[in-house]
Design an enzyme around this catalytic site. Structure first.
Site, mmCIF file in Angstrom:
data_model
loop_
_atom_site.group_PDB
_atom_site.id
_atom_site.type_symbol
_atom_site.label_atom_id
_atom_site.label_comp_id
_atom_site.label_asym_id
_atom_site.label_seq_id
_atom_site.Cartn_x
_atom_site.Cartn_y
_atom_site.Cartn_z
ATOM 1 N N ALA A 22 0.691 3.875 -3.744
ATOM 2 C CA ALA A 22 0.307 2.712 -2.924
ATOM 3 C C ALA A 22 1.549 1.877 -2.637
ATOM 4 O O ALA A 22 1.673 0.726 -3.069
ATOM 5 C CB ALA A 22 -0.759 1.902 -3.644
ATOM 6 N N GLY A 54 2.777 0.304 -0.029
ATOM 7 C CA GLY A 54 2.616 -0.992 0.628
ATOM 8 C C GLY A 54 2.143 -2.050 -0.342
ATOM 9 O O GLY A 54 2.628 -3.196 -0.339
ATOM 10 N N ASP A 55 1.183 -1.690 -1.187
ATOM 11 C CA ASP A 55 0.685 -2.635 -2.195
ATOM 12 C C ASP A 55 1.765 -3.018 -3.201
ATOM 13 O O ASP A 55 1.903 -4.193 -3.575
ATOM 14 C CB ASP A 55 -0.500 -2.016 -2.953
ATOM 15 C CG ASP A 55 -1.808 -2.143 -2.199
ATOM 16 O OD1 ASP A 55 -1.943 -3.077 -1.394
ATOM 17 O OD2 ASP A 55 -2.698 -1.313 -2.424
ATOM 18 N N ILE A 56 2.520 -2.036 -3.660
ATOM 19 C CA ILE A 56 3.553 -2.310 -4.658
ATOM 20 C C ILE A 56 4.645 -3.193 -4.067
ATOM 21 O O ILE A 56 5.104 -4.161 -4.691
ATOM 22 C CB ILE A 56 4.142 -1.003 -5.209
ATOM 23 C CG1 ILE A 56 3.067 -0.198 -5.950
ATOM 24 C CG2 ILE A 56 5.330 -1.285 -6.117
ATOM 25 C CD1 ILE A 56 2.401 -0.948 -7.093
ATOM 26 N N GLY A 114 3.267 -6.667 -3.799
ATOM 27 C CA GLY A 114 3.229 -7.322 -5.102
ATOM 28 C C GLY A 114 4.598 -7.798 -5.548
ATOM 29 O O GLY A 114 4.747 -8.905 -6.087
#
Length: 404
Positions: free
Chosen positions: A172, A174-176, A179
């Site tokens: 993931a 994009g999520d990492i 974050g």
């Protein structure tokens, strides 16, 4: 002069964080803060909790997916749609340094708990929000998940085999990235608060995070106005800089300058003619003719094992590495052991489990995992009764009414 720190001290231990985030980007960012010592309080919907609690794998009915992303947090439940729930939340916000949320933009405002309300309660509050497209702009109302950020941020367009279809990164990403940018943003705001005395709102977009990560793809487009193409494991700016077949797997070789390339040709491959071959004279020419050159290099690598190749090339001072799978990584002495990228913990329901370590190594105050992820509502009594001063009767009533 040797610097001394108090034993057990952590870099962010003076910061209180309210974590309203769910799934990956926000929880990952909040766990980074927790690893560095922040007092993180995870706030979840009563009865259901974070969506990630429903994601496998499971052990003893508890999500290991959730447990990995939410270590170093206390946990309570709170219904923010109820009037009493809002009242309790404002009490918590009054004493917090940072609030993190990853709702769609506008949700907190509609609840009456947006930044404009919270800053009146606590002017020093830093309000960090991460969403698919950010809080302003034509797409701000759109929902966003990792795959959407990878698609619209351009990562999928340049990832995959040459001539093949666009490919999502295997994690993931994009999520990492979102974050991590959330953490950078709120910590920058903490320092700004030291200068101004007041907090501020931090706005992070998953799509923006992916766009920024593509760095040279956009620079090449601005120069040529030609779309970057998928190149498999090759790099659009450097060659040889790729994966190569070995007898028993694949190796990575990276020659980032002319000197390294010439050493590879003469001291490893025994192909000095490639230095003067007009197809390979410069880095741009080698990039253009990478597939041709790769065949020559693989004639050599395919006759040897991964370990033989890596040892030989590294012995000449040229960057090389095995292409690891997950099993090899978790057994690697450097990554898993010395760099502590996997940590064994004891979870109250799951039992013994291993979670990801923290990549940020403050050498005087190393990150550490002080507690496992909370079970749903685990710290309700401690926070509401011991912390906010609710009576036992009120605590029981609010629990029965599903306010908490």
């Amino acid at each position: 002069m040797e610097r001394k720190t108090e034993q057990g001290m952590q870099a962010l231990q003076n910061l209180k964080v309210l974590d309203l985030t769910r799934v990956v980007a926000g929880p990952f960012g909040a766990s980074i803060l927790g690893d560095l010592g922040a007092d993180v309080l995870k706030i979840e919907v009563p009865g259901r909790g974070d969506d990630a609690r429903a994601y496998g794998p499971y052990e003893n009915g508890e999500s290991m997916y959730y447990a990995n992303l939410n270590r170093n947090k206390k946990g309570i439940t709170l219904n923010l749609k109820s009037e009493k729930g809002k009242e309790l939340f404002l009490k918590l916000a009054k004493d917090a340094d940072i609030l993190l949320e990853n709702y769609r933009p506008g949700v907190m405002d509609r609840l009456g708990l947006g930044y404009d309300v919270l800053k009146e309660v606590n002017p020093r509050l830093i309000y960090g929000a991460v969403s698919g497209f950010g809080s302003y702009g034509p797409y701000s109302d759109r929902p966003g998940y990792d795959i959407i950020s990878q698609g619209m941020g351009g990562l999928m367009s340049i990832t995959g085999e040459k001539g093949g279809d666009p490919t999502r990164s295997g994690n993931a990403m994009g999520d990492i990235l979102g974050g991590l940018n959330l953490v950078i943003g709120v910590l920058a705001a903490v320092n700004a608060r030291n200068l101004t005395g007041v907090g501020q709102r931090v706005d992070v977009s998953l799509v923006d995070s992916v766009v920024a990560s593509l760095e040279n793809a956009y620079i090449r487009y601005f120069k040529s106005h030609e779309l970057p193409v998928r190149n498999g494991n090759a790099y659009a700016s450097i060659a040889p800089y790729d994966t190569y077949r070995a007898k028993d797997g694949h190796v990575i070789i990276g020659c980032g300058n002319q000197k390294l390339y010439e050493k590879l040709c003469t001291e490893v491959l025994d192909m000095p003619w490639m230095i003067t071959d007009e197809r390979f004279l410069t880095i741009p020419l080698r990039v253009e003719n990478n597939e041709i050159q790769k065949k020559y290099i693989e004639e050599w690598t395919s006759q040897r094992t991964v370990d033989e190749i890596v040892d030989l090339i590294l012995g000449r001072g040229i960057p090389a590495a095995p292409l690891y799978n997950v099993k090899q990584i978790v057994e690697d002495e450097h990554i898993a052991k010395a760099r502590e990228m996997f940590i064994d913990i004891e979870h109250p329901v799951i039992g013994k489990m291993t979670v990801n370590g923290n990549p940020i190594k403050l050498m005087d105050m190393k990150p550490r995992i002080n507690c496992p992820a909370p079970t749903l509502g685990q710290d309700n009594h401690a926070v509401y009764v011991d912390g906010l001063g609710l009576s036992e009767e009120e605590y029981i009533r609010l629990t029965e009414e599903k306010v908490i």
